[in-house]
Design an enzyme around this catalytic site. Structure first.
Site, PDB file in Angstrom:
ATOM      1  N   THR A 132       0.816  -1.216   0.000  1.00  0.00           N
ATOM      2  CA  THR A 132       0.000   0.000   0.000  1.00  0.00           C
ATOM      3  C   THR A 132       0.845   1.261   0.000  1.00  0.00           C
ATOM      4  O   THR A 132       0.428   2.294  -0.528  1.00  0.00           O
ATOM      5  CB  THR A 132      -0.944  -0.022   1.224  1.00  0.00           C
ATOM      6  OG1 THR A 132      -1.792  -1.162   1.096  1.00  0.00           O
ATOM      7  CG2 THR A 132      -1.801   1.218   1.320  1.00  0.00           C
ATOM      8  N   TYR A 191      -8.114   0.375  -4.037  1.00  0.00           N
ATOM      9  CA  TYR A 191      -6.860   0.849  -4.628  1.00  0.00           C
ATOM     10  C   TYR A 191      -6.035  -0.363  -5.023  1.00  0.00           C
ATOM     11  O   TYR A 191      -6.353  -1.490  -4.658  1.00  0.00           O
ATOM     12  CB  TYR A 191      -6.083   1.708  -3.620  1.00  0.00           C
ATOM     13  CG  TYR A 191      -5.583   0.919  -2.442  1.00  0.00           C
ATOM     14  CD1 TYR A 191      -6.407   0.653  -1.353  1.00  0.00           C
ATOM     15  CD2 TYR A 191      -4.291   0.406  -2.430  1.00  0.00           C
ATOM     16  CE1 TYR A 191      -5.967  -0.084  -0.280  1.00  0.00           C
ATOM     17  CE2 TYR A 191      -3.839  -0.349  -1.344  1.00  0.00           C
ATOM     18  CZ  TYR A 191      -4.681  -0.586  -0.280  1.00  0.00           C
ATOM     19  OH  TYR A 191      -4.251  -1.336   0.771  1.00  0.00           O
ATOM     20  N   THR A 224       1.719  -4.153   4.406  1.00  0.00           N
ATOM     21  CA  THR A 224       1.609  -4.393   5.845  1.00  0.00           C
ATOM     22  C   THR A 224       1.058  -5.774   6.195  1.00  0.00           C
ATOM     23  O   THR A 224       1.248  -6.257   7.303  1.00  0.00           O
ATOM     24  CB  THR A 224       0.711  -3.324   6.509  1.00  0.00           C
ATOM     25  OG1 THR A 224      -0.606  -3.422   5.957  1.00  0.00           O
ATOM     26  CG2 THR A 224       1.269  -1.934   6.328  1.00  0.00           C
ATOM     27  N   ASP A 225       0.370  -6.421   5.223  1.00  0.00           N
ATOM     28  CA  ASP A 225      -0.313  -7.676   5.562  1.00  0.00           C
ATOM     29  C   ASP A 225       0.649  -8.762   6.062  1.00  0.00           C
ATOM     30  O   ASP A 225       0.308  -9.516   6.976  1.00  0.00           O
ATOM     31  CB  ASP A 225      -1.096  -8.203   4.351  1.00  0.00           C
ATOM     32  CG  ASP A 225      -2.336  -7.369   4.056  1.00  0.00           C
ATOM     33  OD1 ASP A 225      -2.659  -6.478   4.868  1.00  0.00           O
ATOM     34  OD2 ASP A 225      -2.970  -7.607   3.015  1.00  0.00           O
ATOM     35  N   LYS A 231       0.495  -7.093  13.145  1.00  0.00           N
ATOM     36  CA  LYS A 231      -0.589  -6.289  12.586  1.00  0.00           C
ATOM     37  C   LYS A 231      -1.853  -6.652  13.349  1.00  0.00           C
ATOM     38  O   LYS A 231      -2.257  -7.820  13.372  1.00  0.00           O
ATOM     39  CB  LYS A 231      -0.763  -6.556  11.082  1.00  0.00           C
ATOM     40  CG  LYS A 231      -1.796  -5.643  10.450  1.00  0.00           C
ATOM     41  CD  LYS A 231      -1.845  -5.735   8.941  1.00  0.00           C
ATOM     42  CE  LYS A 231      -2.843  -4.729   8.386  1.00  0.00           C
ATOM     43  NZ  LYS A 231      -2.881  -4.687   6.922  1.00  0.00           N
ATOM     44  N   GLU A 255       3.178 -27.404  28.725  1.00  0.00           N
ATOM     45  CA  GLU A 255       2.385 -28.069  29.753  1.00  0.00           C
ATOM     46  C   GLU A 255       2.897 -29.503  29.879  1.00  0.00           C
ATOM     47  O   GLU A 255       3.582 -30.011  28.968  1.00  0.00           O
ATOM     48  CB  GLU A 255       0.897 -28.015  29.414  1.00  0.00           C
ATOM     49  CG  GLU A 255       0.544 -28.507  28.051  1.00  0.00           C
ATOM     50  CD  GLU A 255      -0.924 -28.230  27.721  1.00  0.00           C
ATOM     51  OE1 GLU A 255      -1.501 -29.075  27.031  1.00  0.00           O
ATOM     52  OE2 GLU A 255      -1.471 -27.189  28.145  1.00  0.00           O
TER      53      GLU A 255
HETATM   54  C1  SIN Z   1      -0.987  -2.974   2.940  1.00  0.00           C
HETATM   55  O1  SIN Z   1       0.110  -2.766   2.470  1.00  0.00           O
HETATM   56  O2  SIN Z   1      -1.397  -2.282   3.923  1.00  0.00           O
HETATM   57  C2  SIN Z   1      -1.959  -4.003   2.445  1.00  0.00           C
HETATM   58  C3  SIN Z   1      -1.567  -4.643   1.178  1.00  0.00           C
HETATM   59  C4  SIN Z   1      -0.280  -5.389   1.279  1.00  0.00           C
HETATM   60  O3  SIN Z   1       0.043  -5.940   2.323  1.00  0.00           O
HETATM   61  O4  SIN Z   1       0.429  -5.432   0.257  1.00  0.00           O
END
Ligand code: SIN
Length: 336
Positions: A23, A36, A102-103, A175, A292
């Site tokens: 992103t 997007y 971010t994924d 995340k 455990e």
């Molecule tokens: C993001 O970047 O926030 C979502 C899409 C991705 O991980 O490429």
């Protein structure tokens, strides 16, 4: 390689930017549209955009990929690992910034943290909103990441992730939200190890890996390790369906503290005779899974503070390093 040199004579740290898409490089085509496409802005274009901020750093860029991070896995990891190795060996590079979706940023960050020396700053950064959105967070996160990578104090902390003005260690970064910018990532069990803005940087505590080499060898031959997500009443047949090819390891995203129905547990124990390594993690957001008493006779490993996706990365690295001794596997999860 693209280069952008600021027009000053003072020494500016030399930062290598490795771009993978996501992103942060995404465009919606309208400031208000929700949909997007990630990975639209190339590294040359990105460095042109950064130039207008006059950062006190000399940036050079390499395009490793330009994709959504759901498609990042061993091929991109290998390309990144090798490019970072080159940058670490290059006296003309002081720090490295990786732009990433971010994924799966937490998985790439942790994999690199496990397999790279801690001798130069390595910072992974992304964005929750595309570059042309109202309130886009990408450029601020990037400028923060350059500030962190430019700081000699950043080395000796392994790979770090910068999002929402926070610095998180790779092993802790998660995340935790699919929307929002400031609180999309959280550190667990340790929170932030520092705070950063374009104007200031503050570390909490001293580096803990100063001068340390890579903890594990990086292997191009990463094994498949599935994650089996537990739900109430799941049956042992699911284990048979997910284990048709005799993988060397599996991570259970268990209920509560890594628990699973009896039938599932018994089927996994049966697969242990083929050398399957079973790691019990938790589907609970902030789940700690301790050993455990039954783990000894069952031959299971407890994920401790690692979530299922990070447990999978560590298990892949351990298997690629031919580690099959359960005590040593458990020790690796005790001290990731
Ligand atoms: C993001 O970047 O926030 C979502 C899409 C991705 O991980 O490429």
């Amino acid at each position: 390689m693209s280069e952008k040199t600021p027009a000053h004579s003072a020494y500016f740290p030399k930062i290598r930017v490795l771009a993978t898409g996501g992103t942060i490089a995404g465009m919606a085509g309208s400031a208000t549209r929700h949909e997007y496409r990630p990975g639209q802005i190339g590294i040359d274009d990105w460095l042109e955009r950064v130039a207008e901020f006059g950062l006190a750093a000399h940036l050079s860029g390499v395009q490793i990929a330009n994709i959504g991070s759901e498609d990042i896995g061993p091929p991109v990891w290998s390309a990144l690992h090798s490019a970072i190795g080159d940058a670490m060996a290059d006296d003309d590079v002081d720090g490295i910034v990786i732009t990433h979706g971010t994924d799966t940023a937490e998985e790439t960050a942790f994999l690199l943290d496990l397999t790279l020396p801690a001798t130069k700053p390595v910072v992974i950064v992304g964005a929750m909103r595309p570059a042309d959105a109202v309130g886009s967070d990408g450029m601020r996160n990037f400028v923060n990441a350059v500030r962190v990578a430019s700081d000699p104090e950043a080395s000796g902390r392994g790979v770090v992730l910068v999002m929402g003005d926070r610095i998180l260690a790779a092993r802790d970064a998660r995340k935790v939200r699919t929307r929002g910018t400031d609180d999309a990532f959280r550190g667990f069990p340790r929170g932030s190890i520092g705070l950063v803005t374009p104007a200031a940087l503050e570390w909490f505590g001293r580096p803990w890996r100063e001068g340390e080499g890579a903890r594990y060898a990086y292997s191009e031959a990463m094994p498949e390790v599935p994650i089996l997500y537990m739900g109430a009443g799941m049956t042992a047949e699911l284990v048979d369906r997910i284990l048709p090819e005799n993988p060397r390891g599996i991570v259970i995203a268990g209920v509560g503290e890594g628990n699973m129905p009896d039938a599932v547990r018994e089927r996994l124990i049966a697969h242990r005779k083929n050398g399957l390594i079973v790691v019990r993690a938790s589907r609970v957001d902030e789940g700690l899974v301790d050993r455990e008493p039954e783990d000894d006779p069952n031959g299971f490993v407890a994920a401790r503070a690692l979530n299922p996706q990070k447990s999978r990365v560590l298990l892949m690295v351990l298997i690629a390093n031919k580690e099959g001794d359960l005590n040593r596997v458990q020790a690796a999860f005790d001290n990731p």
